[in-house]
Design a protein around this motif. Structure first.
Motif, PDB file in Angstrom:
ATOM      1  N   ASN A   9       1.113  -1.207   0.088  1.00 23.00           N
ATOM      2  CA  ASN A   9       0.132   0.173  -0.142  1.00 23.00           C
ATOM      3  C   ASN A   9       0.887   1.302   0.043  1.00 23.00           C
ATOM      4  OD1 ASN A   9      -2.705  -1.350  -0.060  1.00 23.00           O
ATOM      5  ND2 ASN A   9      -2.186  -1.712   2.369  1.00 23.00           N
ATOM      6  N   ILE A  10       2.121   1.032  -0.069  1.00 29.97           N
ATOM      7  CA  ILE A  10       3.004   2.320  -0.246  1.00 29.97           C
ATOM      8  C   ILE A  10       3.303   2.877  -1.655  1.00 29.97           C
ATOM      9  CG2 ILE A  10       5.366   3.381   0.270  1.00 29.97           C
ATOM     10  CD1 ILE A  10       3.704   2.620   2.959  1.00 29.97           C
ATOM     11  N   GLU A  11       2.740   3.886  -2.336  1.00 30.93           N
ATOM     12  CA  GLU A  11       3.091   4.318  -3.416  1.00 30.93           C
ATOM     13  C   GLU A  11       4.434   4.832  -3.629  1.00 30.93           C
ATOM     14  OE1 GLU A  11      -0.622   6.501  -4.837  1.00 30.93           O
ATOM     15  OE2 GLU A  11      -0.653   7.084  -2.894  1.00 30.93           O
ATOM     16  N   ILE A  12       4.993   4.473  -4.845  1.00 27.71           N
ATOM     17  CA  ILE A  12       6.281   4.793  -5.225  1.00 27.71           C
ATOM     18  C   ILE A  12       6.385   5.744  -6.556  1.00 27.71           C
ATOM     19  CG2 ILE A  12       8.528   3.942  -6.001  1.00 27.71           C
ATOM     20  CD1 ILE A  12       8.252   1.350  -4.385  1.00 27.71           C
ATOM     21  N   TYR A  13       6.723   6.987  -6.247  1.00 22.93           N
ATOM     22  CA  TYR A  13       6.995   7.765  -7.623  1.00 22.93           C
ATOM     23  C   TYR A  13       8.418   7.957  -7.957  1.00 22.93           C
ATOM     24  CZ  TYR A  13       2.287   9.172  -6.705  1.00 22.93           C
ATOM     25  OH  TYR A  13       0.878   9.155  -6.627  1.00 22.93           O
ATOM     26  N   ILE A  14       8.908   7.599  -9.021  1.00 26.51           N
ATOM     27  CA  ILE A  14      10.134   7.802  -9.387  1.00 26.51           C
ATOM     28  C   ILE A  14      10.402   8.987 -10.443  1.00 26.51           C
ATOM     29  CG2 ILE A  14      11.994   6.720 -10.755  1.00 26.51           C
ATOM     30  CD1 ILE A  14      11.078   5.149  -8.364  1.00 26.51           C
TER      31      ILE A  14
END
Length: 251
Positions: A59-64
Protein backbone atom coordinates in the motif's frame (compact mmCIF):
# COMPACT_ATOMS: atom_id res chain seq x y z
CA UNK A 1 -20.91 26.86 25.63
CA UNK A 2 -22.47 24.47 23.16
CA UNK A 3 -20.51 26.08 20.33
CA UNK A 4 -17.23 25.76 22.26
CA UNK A 5 -18.03 22.15 23.05
CA UNK A 6 -18.85 21.38 19.41
CA UNK A 7 -15.67 23.07 18.16
CA UNK A 8 -13.53 21.29 20.77
CA UNK A 9 -15.09 17.94 19.84
CA UNK A 10 -14.36 18.54 16.12
CA UNK A 11 -10.75 19.50 16.91
CA UNK A 12 -10.29 16.35 19.02
CA UNK A 13 -11.76 14.21 16.25
CA UNK A 14 -9.42 15.79 13.68
CA UNK A 15 -6.47 15.23 16.03
CA UNK A 16 -7.44 11.59 16.62
CA UNK A 17 -7.89 11.00 12.88
CA UNK A 18 -4.47 12.60 12.26
CA UNK A 19 -2.86 10.45 14.95
CA UNK A 20 -4.46 7.33 13.54
CA UNK A 21 -3.26 8.18 10.01
CA UNK A 22 0.29 8.88 11.21
CA UNK A 23 0.30 5.58 13.11
CA UNK A 24 -0.97 3.83 9.98
CA UNK A 25 1.76 5.42 7.87
CA UNK A 26 4.44 4.65 10.45
CA UNK A 27 3.29 1.01 10.40
CA UNK A 28 3.96 1.07 6.61
CA UNK A 29 0.31 0.34 5.82
CA UNK A 30 -0.11 3.56 3.88
CA UNK A 31 1.97 6.34 2.36
CA UNK A 32 4.19 7.18 -0.60
CA UNK A 33 7.81 7.89 -1.40
CA UNK A 34 9.35 9.89 -4.23
CA UNK A 35 12.73 8.56 -5.33
CA UNK A 36 15.18 10.37 -7.57
CA UNK A 37 17.53 8.18 -9.58
CA UNK A 38 19.80 8.47 -12.60
CA UNK A 39 18.56 6.81 -15.79
CA UNK A 40 21.24 4.14 -15.80
CA UNK A 41 20.87 3.31 -12.10
CA UNK A 42 17.11 3.09 -12.56
CA UNK A 43 17.48 0.67 -15.48
CA UNK A 44 19.31 -2.00 -13.55
CA UNK A 45 18.45 -1.29 -9.90
CA UNK A 46 14.71 -0.53 -9.78
CA UNK A 47 13.55 -3.83 -11.36
CA UNK A 48 15.39 -5.60 -8.54
CA UNK A 49 14.25 -3.46 -5.60
CA UNK A 50 10.74 -2.25 -6.39
CA UNK A 51 9.04 -5.69 -6.69
CA UNK A 52 10.61 -6.74 -3.39
CA UNK A 53 9.47 -3.53 -1.67
CA UNK A 54 5.90 -3.74 -3.05
CA UNK A 55 5.66 -7.39 -2.02
CA UNK A 56 6.32 -6.40 1.60
CA UNK A 57 4.53 -3.02 1.59
CA UNK A 58 1.79 -3.19 -1.08
CA UNK A 59 0.00 0.00 0.00
CA UNK A 60 3.02 2.31 -0.24
CA UNK A 61 2.95 4.31 -3.47
CA UNK A 62 6.29 4.84 -5.22
CA UNK A 63 7.00 7.78 -7.52
CA UNK A 64 10.19 7.79 -9.57
CA UNK A 65 12.01 10.82 -10.96
CA UNK A 66 14.73 9.82 -13.44
CA UNK A 67 17.19 12.63 -14.12
CA UNK A 68 20.90 13.27 -14.21
CA UNK A 69 22.76 13.82 -10.94
CA UNK A 70 22.87 17.62 -11.27
CA UNK A 71 19.08 17.91 -11.61
CA UNK A 72 18.52 15.43 -8.79
CA UNK A 73 20.61 17.56 -6.43
CA UNK A 74 18.43 20.57 -7.29
CA UNK A 75 15.26 18.51 -6.74
CA UNK A 76 16.50 17.48 -3.28
CA UNK A 77 17.21 21.08 -2.32
CA UNK A 78 13.74 22.09 -3.57
CA UNK A 79 12.09 19.28 -1.60
CA UNK A 80 10.62 17.63 -4.71
CA UNK A 81 12.04 14.18 -3.95
CA UNK A 82 12.62 12.32 -0.68
CA UNK A 83 16.10 11.01 -1.53
CA UNK A 84 18.22 10.22 -4.59
CA UNK A 85 20.33 7.30 -5.78
CA UNK A 86 23.05 8.81 -7.92
CA UNK A 87 26.75 9.56 -8.31
CA UNK A 88 29.00 12.18 -6.74
CA UNK A 89 32.56 13.38 -6.98
CA UNK A 90 34.21 15.04 -3.95
CA UNK A 91 35.15 18.09 -6.03
CA UNK A 92 31.52 18.53 -7.14
CA UNK A 93 29.73 18.05 -3.80
CA UNK A 94 26.89 20.35 -2.79
CA UNK A 95 27.63 21.26 0.83
CA UNK A 96 23.91 21.50 1.65
CA UNK A 97 23.35 17.80 0.95
CA UNK A 98 24.41 14.59 2.71
CA UNK A 99 26.11 11.92 0.59
CA UNK A 100 25.82 8.38 1.93
CA UNK A 101 28.45 6.46 -0.08
CA UNK A 102 27.58 2.93 -1.27
CA UNK A 103 30.76 2.15 -3.21
CA UNK A 104 33.64 3.85 -5.04
CA UNK A 105 33.97 3.23 -8.77
CA UNK A 106 37.21 4.05 -10.65
CA UNK A 107 37.10 5.50 -14.15
CA UNK A 108 38.81 3.59 -16.95
CA UNK A 109 40.13 4.60 -20.36
CA UNK A 110 38.40 2.77 -23.23
CA UNK A 111 40.28 2.09 -26.48
CA UNK A 112 39.99 -0.29 -29.39
CA UNK A 113 41.71 -3.66 -29.01
CA UNK A 114 45.45 -3.46 -29.61
CA UNK A 115 45.71 0.34 -29.59
CA UNK A 116 49.29 1.46 -30.40
CA UNK A 117 49.65 2.91 -26.88
CA UNK A 118 48.87 -0.46 -25.30
CA UNK A 119 52.60 -1.23 -25.25
CA UNK A 120 52.93 1.32 -22.43
CA UNK A 121 50.45 -0.40 -20.14
CA UNK A 122 51.53 -1.17 -16.58
CA UNK A 123 50.56 -4.65 -15.46
CA UNK A 124 48.90 -4.73 -12.05
CA UNK A 125 48.03 -8.09 -10.52
CA UNK A 126 45.86 -6.41 -7.85
CA UNK A 127 43.40 -4.97 -10.39
CA UNK A 128 41.24 -6.39 -13.15
CA UNK A 129 42.80 -4.07 -15.76
CA UNK A 130 46.33 -2.69 -16.28
CA UNK A 131 47.15 0.95 -15.60
CA UNK A 132 48.26 3.51 -18.17
CA UNK A 133 49.42 7.13 -18.23
CA UNK A 134 46.56 9.26 -19.53
CA UNK A 135 49.08 11.82 -20.80
CA UNK A 136 50.06 9.39 -23.57
CA UNK A 137 46.64 10.02 -25.14
CA UNK A 138 46.74 13.83 -25.10
CA UNK A 139 46.70 13.99 -28.92
CA UNK A 140 43.99 11.35 -29.38
CA UNK A 141 40.43 12.07 -30.45
CA UNK A 142 38.08 11.79 -27.46
CA UNK A 143 34.43 10.80 -27.39
CA UNK A 144 32.62 12.71 -24.64
CA UNK A 145 29.17 12.53 -23.12
CA UNK A 146 26.91 15.55 -22.64
CA UNK A 147 28.21 18.32 -20.36
CA UNK A 148 25.19 17.97 -18.03
CA UNK A 149 26.03 14.35 -17.24
CA UNK A 150 28.02 13.57 -14.11
CA UNK A 151 30.27 11.26 -16.17
CA UNK A 152 31.34 14.28 -18.24
CA UNK A 153 31.89 16.43 -15.17
CA UNK A 154 34.17 13.80 -13.61
CA UNK A 155 35.93 13.30 -16.97
CA UNK A 156 36.64 17.04 -17.15
CA UNK A 157 38.12 16.94 -13.63
CA UNK A 158 40.39 14.03 -14.62
CA UNK A 159 41.59 15.84 -17.75
CA UNK A 160 42.18 19.05 -15.83
CA UNK A 161 44.30 17.27 -13.20
CA UNK A 162 46.26 15.54 -15.98
CA UNK A 163 46.87 18.87 -17.75
CA UNK A 164 45.09 17.67 -20.90
CA UNK A 165 42.98 19.83 -23.19
CA UNK A 166 41.14 17.02 -25.01
CA UNK A 167 40.55 16.98 -28.74
CA UNK A 168 36.81 16.26 -28.74
CA UNK A 169 35.74 14.34 -31.82
CA UNK A 170 32.15 13.76 -30.73
CA UNK A 171 29.80 14.66 -27.88
CA UNK A 172 26.92 12.25 -27.25
CA UNK A 173 24.35 11.62 -24.51
CA UNK A 174 24.52 7.83 -24.30
CA UNK A 175 27.68 6.54 -22.61
CA UNK A 176 27.23 3.01 -24.00
CA UNK A 177 27.09 4.35 -27.57
CA UNK A 178 30.30 6.25 -26.81
CA UNK A 179 31.93 3.05 -25.48
CA UNK A 180 30.99 1.11 -28.59
CA UNK A 181 32.39 3.84 -30.83
CA UNK A 182 35.63 3.74 -28.84
CA UNK A 183 35.75 -0.05 -29.24
CA UNK A 184 35.81 0.26 -33.04
CA UNK A 185 38.52 2.92 -33.00
CA UNK A 186 36.49 6.09 -33.60
CA UNK A 187 38.24 7.63 -30.59
CA UNK A 188 38.90 6.93 -26.91
CA UNK A 189 36.79 7.74 -23.88
CA UNK A 190 36.57 7.60 -20.08
CA UNK A 191 33.81 5.80 -18.22
CA UNK A 192 33.13 4.15 -14.83
CA UNK A 193 34.35 0.60 -14.37
CA UNK A 194 30.94 -0.58 -13.12
CA UNK A 195 29.36 0.34 -16.47
CA UNK A 196 31.91 -1.82 -18.27
CA UNK A 197 30.92 -4.82 -16.16
CA UNK A 198 27.29 -4.47 -17.23
CA UNK A 199 27.68 -3.85 -20.98
CA UNK A 200 31.20 -5.09 -21.66
CA UNK A 201 30.24 -8.33 -23.39
CA UNK A 202 29.20 -6.33 -26.46
CA UNK A 203 31.76 -4.56 -28.68
CA UNK A 204 34.90 -5.83 -26.98
CA UNK A 205 37.48 -3.16 -26.12
CA UNK A 206 40.63 -2.62 -24.06
CA UNK A 207 40.31 -0.92 -20.67
CA UNK A 208 42.95 0.80 -18.56
CA UNK A 209 42.90 2.20 -15.06
CA UNK A 210 44.35 5.69 -14.98
CA UNK A 211 47.78 5.85 -13.37
CA UNK A 212 48.75 8.59 -10.88
CA UNK A 213 45.39 10.37 -10.68
CA UNK A 214 43.85 10.43 -7.21
CA UNK A 215 40.49 11.75 -8.44
CA UNK A 216 39.81 9.33 -11.30
CA UNK A 217 36.63 7.91 -9.76
CA UNK A 218 33.12 8.68 -8.61
CA UNK A 219 31.00 7.38 -5.73
CA UNK A 220 27.63 5.71 -6.08
CA UNK A 221 25.59 7.03 -3.19
CA UNK A 222 22.26 7.81 -1.60
CA UNK A 223 21.82 11.55 -1.27
CA UNK A 224 19.56 13.22 1.28
CA UNK A 225 18.58 16.74 2.24
CA UNK A 226 19.43 16.91 5.97
CA UNK A 227 16.72 19.55 6.45
CA UNK A 228 13.97 17.25 5.19
CA UNK A 229 12.06 14.64 7.21
CA UNK A 230 12.47 11.09 5.92
CA UNK A 231 9.44 8.82 6.30
CA UNK A 232 9.75 5.30 7.64
CA UNK A 233 8.93 4.00 4.16
CA UNK A 234 11.87 5.97 2.71
CA UNK A 235 14.17 4.62 5.41
CA UNK A 236 13.09 1.04 4.64
CA UNK A 237 13.78 1.51 0.92
CA UNK A 238 17.18 3.07 1.66
CA UNK A 239 18.05 0.07 3.84
CA UNK A 240 17.13 -2.23 0.94
CA UNK A 241 19.53 -0.32 -1.31
CA UNK A 242 22.32 -0.72 1.26
CA UNK A 243 21.59 -4.43 1.60
CA UNK A 244 21.68 -4.89 -2.16
CA UNK A 245 25.10 -3.28 -2.52
CA UNK A 246 26.45 -5.07 0.54
CA UNK A 247 25.07 -8.55 -0.08
CA UNK A 248 24.08 -8.55 -3.75
CA UNK A 249 20.35 -8.68 -3.05
CA UNK A 250 17.80 -6.95 -0.81
CA UNK A 251 17.02 -8.70 2.47
Amino acid sequence: GEKYYKAATEILNIYNDFNNEITYINDLKKGRITIGITNFMGTYLLPILIPEFIKNYPNIEIYIKEENSTILETSLLDGNIDFAIMHRHPLKDNKDLYYDILFRDPFVLVTKKGHPMSKFQIKDNENIYPKIDLGLFKDEKFIMVDINKRIRQVTDIIFNLAGINPNIALTIKNHETARRLASIGFGVMLMPLHYVKIFGEFYDADYYLINDNNYAYWDTCIVKNPNMYLSKASEVFINMVHEYFEYGKPI
